[in-house]
Scaffold this motif. Structure first.
Motif, PDB file in Angstrom:
ATOM      1  N   ARG A   1       2.060  -0.252  -4.832  1.00  0.00           N
ATOM      2  CA  ARG A   1       3.312  -0.487  -5.476  1.00  0.00           C
ATOM      3  C   ARG A   1       3.693  -1.946  -5.575  1.00  0.00           C
ATOM      4  NH1 ARG A   1       3.724   3.935  -2.132  1.00  0.00           N
ATOM      5  NH2 ARG A   1       4.580   6.037  -3.019  1.00  0.00           N
TER       6      ARG A   1
ATOM      7  N   ASP B   1       0.866  -1.458   0.082  1.00  0.00           N
ATOM      8  CA  ASP B   1       0.083  -0.151   0.001  1.00  0.00           C
ATOM      9  C   ASP B   1       0.846   1.235  -0.052  1.00  0.00           C
ATOM     10  OD1 ASP B   1       0.984   0.419   2.710  1.00  0.00           O
ATOM     11  OD2 ASP B   1      -0.920  -0.206   3.491  1.00  0.00           O
ATOM     12  N   SER B   2       0.310   2.267   0.083  1.00  0.00           N
ATOM     13  CA  SER B   2       1.040   3.588   0.118  1.00  0.00           C
ATOM     14  C   SER B   2       2.065   3.697   1.227  1.00  0.00           C
ATOM     15  CB  SER B   2      -0.006   4.738   0.130  1.00  0.00           C
ATOM     16  OG  SER B   2      -0.628   4.818   1.454  1.00  0.00           O
TER      17      SER B   2
ATOM     18  N   SER C   1      -6.511   5.004  -3.993  1.00  0.00           N
ATOM     19  CA  SER C   1      -5.756   4.120  -3.532  1.00  0.00           C
ATOM     20  C   SER C   1      -4.468   4.057  -4.020  1.00  0.00           C
ATOM     21  CB  SER C   1      -6.212   2.668  -3.378  1.00  0.00           C
ATOM     22  OG  SER C   1      -7.358   2.598  -2.682  1.00  0.00           O
ATOM     23  N   ILE C   2      -3.401   4.004  -3.377  1.00  0.00           N
ATOM     24  CA  ILE C   2      -2.002   4.030  -4.099  1.00  0.00           C
ATOM     25  C   ILE C   2      -1.219   2.779  -3.811  1.00  0.00           C
ATOM     26  CG2 ILE C   2       0.428   4.915  -3.926  1.00  0.00           C
ATOM     27  CD1 ILE C   2      -1.021   7.596  -3.055  1.00  0.00           C
TER      28      ILE C   2
END
Length: 92
Positions: free
Chosen positions: A69, A50-51, A66-67
């Motif tokens: 990776r 997540d972020s 939402s971020i």
């Protein structure tokens, strides 16, 4: 707001904006962004975070904004020699 806009949400995967249907999973968003990376997640070669950089399950439903990776999986090194016995001590 159009009907199409109401049925999709924008999330961010590795800094790229991705529009996915409302109710899509994190893996769906990754797949929309890059199919090869989604396959790598499925194989266990990559992890989604997540972020904050915390691992997140791929089946979680996304929320607008939402971020995520996609990062390489950290392989844990096992016992390299395959021998659990401690050596180098004296036999005396």
């Amino acid at each position: 707001m159009t009907a199409d806009a109401q049925r999709s949400v924008r999330v961010f995967v590795n800094a790229a904006g991705v529009d996915v249907p409302a109710g899509a999973s994190v893996l769906d968003a990754i797949r929309q962004w890059n199919e090869d990376e989604a396959a790598a997640v499925t194989r266990g070669d990559r992890v989604i975070t997540d972020s904050r950089g915390l691992p997140i399950a791929s089946d979680i439903r996304v929320s607008a904004g939402s971020i995520f990776r996609v990062i390489p999986t950290r392989k844990r090194l096992g016992n390299v020699g395959g021998d659990d016995e401690v050596t180098g001590g004296s036999d005396d």
